[in-house]
Design an enzyme around this catalytic site. Sequence first.
Site, PDB file in Angstrom:
ATOM      1  N   ARG A 182      -1.733   5.023  18.988  1.00 22.24           N
ATOM      2  CA  ARG A 182      -3.033   5.182  18.346  1.00 22.24           C
ATOM      3  C   ARG A 182      -4.128   5.167  19.401  1.00 22.24           C
ATOM      4  O   ARG A 182      -4.047   4.419  20.370  1.00 22.24           O
ATOM      5  CB  ARG A 182      -3.290   4.044  17.336  1.00 22.24           C
ATOM      6  CG  ARG A 182      -2.201   3.854  16.297  1.00 22.24           C
ATOM      7  CD  ARG A 182      -2.120   5.033  15.334  1.00 22.24           C
ATOM      8  NE  ARG A 182      -3.377   5.246  14.632  1.00 22.24           N
ATOM      9  CZ  ARG A 182      -3.757   4.562  13.548  1.00 22.24           C
ATOM     10  NH1 ARG A 182      -2.970   3.594  13.061  1.00 22.24           N
ATOM     11  NH2 ARG A 182      -4.895   4.824  12.934  1.00 22.24           N
ATOM     12  N   PRO A 226      -7.023   4.749   5.878  1.00 22.79           N
ATOM     13  CA  PRO A 226      -7.782   3.712   5.166  1.00 22.79           C
ATOM     14  C   PRO A 226      -7.302   2.322   5.576  1.00 22.79           C
ATOM     15  O   PRO A 226      -6.108   2.076   5.687  1.00 22.79           O
ATOM     16  CB  PRO A 226      -7.462   4.008   3.698  1.00 22.79           C
ATOM     17  CG  PRO A 226      -7.109   5.451   3.662  1.00 22.79           C
ATOM     18  CD  PRO A 226      -6.406   5.713   4.966  1.00 22.79           C
ATOM     19  N   GLU A 227      -8.253   1.430   5.810  1.00 21.84           N
ATOM     20  CA  GLU A 227      -7.905   0.085   6.264  1.00 21.84           C
ATOM     21  C   GLU A 227      -7.938  -0.885   5.095  1.00 21.84           C
ATOM     22  O   GLU A 227      -8.204  -0.507   3.952  1.00 21.84           O
ATOM     23  CB  GLU A 227      -8.836  -0.320   7.400  1.00 21.84           C
ATOM     24  CG  GLU A 227      -8.864   0.759   8.483  1.00 21.84           C
ATOM     25  CD  GLU A 227      -9.089   0.254   9.877  1.00 21.84           C
ATOM     26  OE1 GLU A 227      -8.973  -0.954  10.124  1.00 21.84           O
ATOM     27  OE2 GLU A 227      -9.357   1.088  10.758  1.00 21.84           O
ATOM     28  N   LYS A 246      -2.086  -2.691   2.926  1.00 21.72           N
ATOM     29  CA  LYS A 246      -2.512  -1.314   2.684  1.00 21.72           C
ATOM     30  C   LYS A 246      -1.745  -0.664   1.532  1.00 21.72           C
ATOM     31  O   LYS A 246      -1.811   0.555   1.338  1.00 21.72           O
ATOM     32  CB  LYS A 246      -2.346  -0.499   3.963  1.00 21.72           C
ATOM     33  CG  LYS A 246      -3.194  -1.034   5.117  1.00 21.72           C
ATOM     34  CD  LYS A 246      -3.043  -0.180   6.346  1.00 21.72           C
ATOM     35  CE  LYS A 246      -3.852  -0.752   7.503  1.00 21.72           C
ATOM     36  NZ  LYS A 246      -3.758   0.090   8.712  1.00 21.72           N
TER      37      LYS A 246
END
Length: 263
Positions: A251, A2-3, A51
Amino acid sequence: MPEGDTVWLTANRLHRALAGRPLTTSDFRVPALATVDLAGRRVDEVLARGKHLLTRLEGELTFHSHLRMDGSWYLSRTGGPPPRRHPPHMIRALLANDEWTATGYRVHDLHVVARADEARFVGHLGPDLLGPDWDAARAVANLRTEPDVAIGEALLDQRHLAGVGNMYKAEVLFVERVHPWTRVGDVGDLDRVVATSYRLLRMNRDHPEQSTTGRTARGQEHWVYGRGGEPCLKCGTAIERADQGEPPRARVTFWCPVCQPAP
């Protein structure tokens, strides 16, 4: 993962359901908090910091949680059927008042600390793209402290600016026509990169759907993210993908080799 916009929306929904009311139930299903009971304490506010989620309570306490890759909070009516999104063994926290129950599935880094100690978890973060402390000039200055780092990695470093995740990194760099492996010091206009980061997160923060193209049709919501091998929506060239960064923090990154020429 989740960003920043997803975490902001989660905090906003939890705040509207819980703030200003005393908890009737708190149930933490992790060993470190097994004996902690917050029932009877009023929730003052729930807010996102990058976050991280901070639930501030009466008595100058803060309950900290993080969604990481797979965490989520769901709201349901107290006394009604629980959410059916995940099996019960994945529940790690429950907070309830007389109207709403917040159920945390697979949420991480659960701590209850004095409010003055919140910096243990969020003190290292740069300015929050969706927070009241947002400071674009400071975010740009932070990025410039590491001129030799690839911009794709630098944007994910929450110490520079808090809230950009892997999807927004890819989309911001496409919009600004910057190759992910460009050195920070070689990016022509860092101010624009930061401004676009802010604009895209702000554009999506009030709803769960995320679109950086302005389109909602399936497969058209993003310019490059998740579209490896598919044609670029601008020029038709096949989108490329590769891991960026050093393991275990590497990533997957997406870019258009024509719209974002290699440095």
